[in-house]
Design a protein around this motif. Structure first.
Motif, mmCIF file in Angstrom:
data_model
loop_
_atom_site.group_PDB
_atom_site.id
_atom_site.type_symbol
_atom_site.label_atom_id
_atom_site.label_comp_id
_atom_site.label_asym_id
_atom_site.label_seq_id
_atom_site.Cartn_x
_atom_site.Cartn_y
_atom_site.Cartn_z
ATOM 1 N N ALA A 22 -84.417 143.950 49.491
ATOM 2 C CA ALA A 22 -83.930 145.079 50.201
ATOM 3 C C ALA A 22 -85.048 146.072 50.650
ATOM 4 C CB ALA A 22 -82.947 145.805 49.279
ATOM 5 N N PHE A 23 -86.037 146.004 50.227
ATOM 6 C CA PHE A 23 -87.173 146.894 50.856
ATOM 7 C C PHE A 23 -87.728 146.229 51.920
ATOM 8 C CE2 PHE A 23 -86.893 149.174 46.943
ATOM 9 C CZ PHE A 23 -87.548 150.562 47.472
ATOM 10 N N TRP B 128 -74.225 148.763 52.794
ATOM 11 C CA TRP B 128 -74.550 148.308 51.484
ATOM 12 C C TRP B 128 -76.011 148.507 51.354
ATOM 13 C CZ3 TRP B 128 -77.958 144.677 51.677
ATOM 14 C CH2 TRP B 128 -77.972 143.528 52.978
ATOM 15 N N ARG B 129 -76.903 148.551 51.953
ATOM 16 C CA ARG B 129 -78.287 148.553 51.807
ATOM 17 C C ARG B 129 -78.533 149.482 50.620
ATOM 18 N NH1 ARG B 129 -79.786 149.929 56.014
ATOM 19 N NH2 ARG B 129 -80.772 151.985 55.152
ATOM 20 N N ARG C 107 -68.623 135.090 44.153
ATOM 21 C CA ARG C 107 -69.811 135.310 45.332
ATOM 22 C C ARG C 107 -69.176 134.855 46.481
ATOM 23 N NH1 ARG C 107 -71.015 130.770 42.166
ATOM 24 N NH2 ARG C 107 -71.722 128.955 43.070
ATOM 25 N N TRP C 108 -68.366 133.702 46.661
ATOM 26 C CA TRP C 108 -67.983 133.280 47.827
ATOM 27 C C TRP C 108 -66.767 133.919 48.414
ATOM 28 C CZ3 TRP C 108 -70.769 130.012 50.880
ATOM 29 C CH2 TRP C 108 -71.818 129.380 50.218
ATOM 30 N N PRO C 109 -65.632 134.283 47.589
ATOM 31 C CA PRO C 109 -64.681 135.460 47.951
ATOM 32 C C PRO C 109 -65.309 136.727 48.498
ATOM 33 C CG PRO C 109 -64.025 134.255 46.044
ATOM 34 C CD PRO C 109 -65.448 133.860 46.237
ATOM 35 N N ALA D 131 -70.404 142.764 50.497
ATOM 36 C CA ALA D 131 -71.810 142.345 50.540
ATOM 37 C C ALA D 131 -72.503 142.443 49.272
ATOM 38 C CB ALA D 131 -72.460 143.160 51.587
ATOM 39 N N ILE D 132 -72.446 143.604 48.506
ATOM 40 C CA ILE D 132 -73.090 144.056 47.379
ATOM 41 C C ILE D 132 -72.837 142.844 46.232
ATOM 42 C CG2 ILE D 132 -73.170 145.133 45.354
ATOM 43 C CD1 ILE D 132 -72.972 147.581 47.242
ATOM 44 N N ALA D 133 -71.460 142.525 46.198
ATOM 45 C CA ALA D 133 -70.875 141.373 45.155
ATOM 46 C C ALA D 133 -71.432 140.178 45.343
ATOM 47 C CB ALA D 133 -69.509 141.474 45.180
ATOM 48 N N ALA D 134 -71.661 139.625 46.651
ATOM 49 C CA ALA D 134 -71.834 138.446 47.352
ATOM 50 C C ALA D 134 -73.470 138.415 46.834
ATOM 51 C CB ALA D 134 -71.617 138.200 48.457
ATOM 52 N N ILE D 135 -74.362 139.407 47.174
ATOM 53 C CA ILE D 135 -75.803 139.344 46.846
ATOM 54 C C ILE D 135 -75.887 139.286 45.455
ATOM 55 C CG2 ILE D 135 -77.677 140.852 47.084
ATOM 56 C CD1 ILE D 135 -76.928 142.041 49.486
ATOM 57 N N LEU D 136 -75.247 139.920 44.607
ATOM 58 C CA LEU D 136 -75.467 140.126 43.161
ATOM 59 C C LEU D 136 -75.158 138.636 42.439
ATOM 60 C CD1 LEU D 136 -74.660 143.578 41.909
ATOM 61 C CD2 LEU D 136 -76.962 142.649 42.274
ATOM 62 N N GLY D 137 -74.030 137.936 43.105
ATOM 63 C CA GLY D 137 -73.390 136.917 42.559
ATOM 64 C C GLY D 137 -74.459 135.456 42.865
ATOM 65 N N PHE D 138 -74.995 135.639 44.143
ATOM 66 C CA PHE D 138 -76.048 134.553 44.386
ATOM 67 C C PHE D 138 -77.414 134.628 43.934
ATOM 68 C CE2 PHE D 138 -72.712 133.672 48.002
ATOM 69 C CZ PHE D 138 -72.850 132.369 47.954
#
Length: 408
Positions: free
Chosen positions: A20-21, A59-60, A250-252, A297-304
């Motif tokens: 993210a940085f 989301w960043r 993560r996919w949904p 986006a946040i949920a996908a990033i955290l999931g992956f």
């Protein structure tokens, strides 16, 4: 606060924070070129950058507050409430002072040089800057000095950490009950539904009224959003239930993020002209899409991340230690270098490449110098102990150190 928790390390959160940085640096370089307001601007704005910049806008920073809250959990579980408060002040306040009086002033100086045609020297400007006697009005609004500019995130992170320390002192059982409730509600599809609805509600109700000011005292939408996700990160950092739910979703989550981005970016692009005003219904649709993209986006990033970013190592430790100094210095370099590069008449692609490479080079060089000079370490958010001590620059073990992020 021990229900369904794990003490395992979370290198995924550190990798996410570092990534993210790096995106942040690219984003602020983009701010020099995109047709939005910034401290200094390229004389040749690039309109097509707008939808690119909007890829991370929703989301960043929200993600970084969430990760910072999670990191604070790992620290708080090893310290008293008072110890947490003292550690946060010791780690975050010295860089704030450095930034306000040393790092940030060049940003304000070049802003009034470009926007107001200011012809005084930097020393002349600095005297007025520190005494708040400049009375400059770029964009028709007063330029308040001294100021923290991009360090607003650190101001908010410090405030939220102190509030959390107070809650830990006075209401720890309530926090434990809230954590248990989150685990019950977010174990299945609730992980996508309830946070998304919450973020959409904030965007539809508070954002049109308060906007985002970064001024701390009147930034109510931003506080409702950022403190909520900071607390969410704190409460769920060690939850094996929530971590597993992120992996399953993560996919949904990606699908939700893509749909939300598509609608939001389309509306913003369609009505980008100053004289184009969308109807109230279209505005509401855009805010709903913004919230869906934000949480998707946040949920996908955290999931992956939880699924695949499972290993640390020396590189992660090095970068985790470095991101706070990176954050402190990067925007000032972009502003100063961008202002002077624009006067050379270089091809814009080459100019942008130089600006990106120069910013990263400045960040790494600053970190390499700072971590070797004992007196500079606390001023850039690093512990006074040697870098090999196994702790991060923000006083948290390196696999999950919280850190700041700049402003939009």
């Amino acid at each position: 606060m021990t229900s369904a928790v794990s003490s395992e390390r979370r290198p995924d959160l550190d990798w996410i924070r570092v990534g993210a940085f790096f995106l942040l640096i690219l984003y602020h370089v983009g701010m020099f070129y995109v047709p939005w307001d910034f401290h200094v601007k390229s004389p040749h704005p690039v309109a097509w950058l707008e939808p690119v910049m909007m890829l991370t806008n929703p989301w960043r920073l929200t993600l970084l507050f969430l990760v910072s809250g999670a990191a604070t959990r790992f620290m708080a579980d090893k310290a008293s409430a008072g110890g947490l408060a003292k550690a946060r002040v010791a780690r975050l306040f010295p860089p704030l002072v450095l930034a306000v009086f040393v790092i940030v002033p060049p940003q304000s100086y070049y802003e009034i040089v470009e926007k107001l045609g200011y012809s005084g020297s930097f020393l002349d400007f600095y005297g007025k800057y520190v005494t708040a006697s400049g009375h400059w009005r770029p964009n028709g609004q007063p330029l308040i000095t001294p100021t923290y500019n991009h360090m607003w995130f650190v101001v908010y992170l410090l405030a939220y950490s102190l509030i959390l320390a107070g809650l830990l002192r006075l209401a720890r059982p309530t926090l434990a009950s809230l954590q248990a409730g989150l685990e019950r509600g977010l174990g299945g599809w609730g992980l996508l539904v309830w946070p998304a609805l919450f973020l959409v509600a904030l965007r539809v109700t508070l954002f049109p009224v308060f906007g985002i000011t970064h001024a701390l005292v009147d930034d109510w939408y931003n506080h409702a959003l950022s403190f909520s996700v900071f607390l969410f990160g704190f409460l769920t950092a060690k939850s094996v239930v929530v971590k597993a739910a992120f992996i399953r979703a993560r996919w949904p989550a990606i699908a939700m993020a893509v749909v939300g981005y598509g609608v939001y970016a389309f509306v913003r692009w369609t009505y980008r002209a100053d004289d184009a005003a969308p109807s109230l219904a279209v505005q509401a649709l855009a805010q709903v899409a913004y919230g869906l993209n934000q949480w998707g986006a946040i949920a996908a990033i955290l999931g992956f991340g939880a699924k695949h970013l499972t290993r640390g190592g020396p590189l992660l430790t090095y970068l985790t230690l470095g991101v706070f100094p990176f954050y402190i210095i990067h925007q000032t370099f972009i502003v100063v270098a961008g202002h002077h590069l624009a006067q050379l008449g270089l091809p814009q692609g080459l100019e942008a490449l130089i600006l990106v490479a120069g910013t990263f080079a400045c960040c790494f060089a600053t970190y390499e110098i700072v971590r070797r000079v004992a007196v500079l370490r606390p001023l850039f958010g690093l512990k006074a102990a040697p870098a090999s001590s196994g702790t991060s620059g923000l006083g948290i073990r390196p696999e999950i150190a919280p850190g700041p992020a700049p402003g939009q």
